[in-house]
Motif scaffolding. Structure first.
Motif, short mmCIF file in Angstrom:
data_model
loop_
_atom_site.label_atom_id
_atom_site.label_comp_id
_atom_site.label_asym_id
_atom_site.label_seq_id
_atom_site.Cartn_x
_atom_site.Cartn_y
_atom_site.Cartn_z
N THR A 143 -10.87 0.62 -9.62
CA THR A 143 -10.60 1.89 -8.95
C THR A 143 -9.71 1.68 -7.73
OG1 THR A 143 -12.72 2.79 -9.68
CG2 THR A 143 -11.68 3.88 -7.81
N VAL A 144 -10.01 0.67 -6.94
CA VAL A 144 -9.21 0.39 -5.74
C VAL A 144 -7.79 -0.02 -6.13
CG1 VAL A 144 -8.97 -1.14 -3.75
CG2 VAL A 144 -11.19 -0.17 -4.30
N THR A 145 -7.66 -0.82 -7.18
CA THR A 145 -6.34 -1.26 -7.65
C THR A 145 -5.52 -0.05 -8.10
OG1 THR A 145 -7.23 -3.39 -8.32
CG2 THR A 145 -5.12 -2.75 -9.27
N LYS A 146 -6.15 0.86 -8.87
CA LYS A 146 -5.44 2.06 -9.31
C LYS A 146 -5.04 2.92 -8.12
CE LYS A 146 -7.65 2.49 -13.82
NZ LYS A 146 -8.61 3.28 -14.62
N ARG A 147 -5.91 3.02 -7.15
CA ARG A 147 -5.61 3.82 -5.95
C ARG A 147 -4.42 3.22 -5.22
NH1 ARG A 147 -10.43 3.72 -2.72
NH2 ARG A 147 -11.38 4.85 -4.43
N LEU A 148 -4.38 1.89 -5.11
CA LEU A 148 -3.25 1.22 -4.44
C LEU A 148 -1.94 1.48 -5.19
CD1 LEU A 148 -4.90 -2.16 -3.42
CD2 LEU A 148 -3.96 -0.45 -1.87
N GLU A 149 -1.99 1.42 -6.51
CA GLU A 149 -0.79 1.68 -7.30
C GLU A 149 -0.31 3.12 -7.07
OE1 GLU A 149 -1.86 0.87 -11.35
OE2 GLU A 149 -2.00 -1.29 -11.00
N TYR A 150 -1.25 4.05 -7.06
CA TYR A 150 -0.89 5.45 -6.85
C TYR A 150 -0.27 5.65 -5.47
CZ TYR A 150 -1.39 10.41 -5.90
OH TYR A 150 -1.14 11.71 -5.52
N ILE A 151 -0.89 5.08 -4.45
CA ILE A 151 -0.39 5.24 -3.08
C ILE A 151 1.00 4.63 -2.95
CG2 ILE A 151 -0.75 4.56 -0.67
CD1 ILE A 151 -3.79 4.81 -1.23
N ASN A 152 1.21 3.46 -3.52
CA ASN A 152 2.54 2.84 -3.47
C ASN A 152 3.58 3.71 -4.17
OD1 ASN A 152 2.28 0.41 -1.96
ND2 ASN A 152 1.13 -0.49 -3.65
N GLY A 153 3.21 4.30 -5.29
CA GLY A 153 4.12 5.21 -6.00
C GLY A 153 4.47 6.42 -5.16
N GLU A 154 3.48 6.98 -4.49
CA GLU A 154 3.72 8.14 -3.63
C GLU A 154 4.61 7.78 -2.44
OE1 GLU A 154 2.62 11.65 -3.83
OE2 GLU A 154 2.77 10.78 -5.83
N ILE A 155 4.40 6.60 -1.88
CA ILE A 155 5.24 6.16 -0.76
C ILE A 155 6.69 6.04 -1.22
CG2 ILE A 155 5.78 4.19 0.75
CD1 ILE A 155 2.74 3.82 1.10
#
Length: 126
Positions: free
Chosen positions: A75-87
């Motif tokens: 879950t944390v890894t997916k969240r990090l990927e999502y946040i990086n994509g949004e940035i």
């Protein structure tokens, strides 16, 4: 003639002001994402220190619910990927906004010069 130029100038100034507001909103959203990224990286680092004997809990509303360690890490890894994509998306958006903002500045500058020339001609006729 000067009045028509002044109307164009005011309209362009309004567009430019709105563009600056949009840039500020996007920068603020990007800063929030950076904060979330930092927090989630800290969580990931802490989870990497855990082994299978540790218990992980997830806060759901007012209740702590036991969660599988591998599931929590995923879950944390997916969240990090999502946040990086949004940035990345916000960086692209901000670059586009900067280009448009620069174009608005150039148009404003030329309209101001045109308006000043028109005023100078009007004063010369009087």
């Amino acid at each position: 003639m000067a009045e028509a130029i002044q109307k164009k100038l005011n309209a362009e100034l309004e567009k430019y002001t709105q563009m600056q507001k949009d840039v500020r909103k996007s920068m603020s959203a990007r800063q929030k994402l950076e904060t979330q990224l930092t927090e989630n990286n800290i969580v990931k680092e802490e989870m990497d220190l855990l082994d299978s004997t540790n218990t992980v809990y997830k806060l759901i509303g007012p209740v702590l619910v036991k969660q599988d360690l591998d599931e929590a890490k995923a879950t944390v890894t997916k969240r990090l990927e999502y946040i990086n994509g949004e940035i990345q998306r916000y960086e692209t958006l901000l670059k586009d906004m900067e280009k448009k903002s620069e174009q608005h500045r150039e148009v404003l500058s030329s309209l101001q010069q045109e308006f000043q020339r028109a005023q100078g001609l009007a004063v010369g006729k009087v």
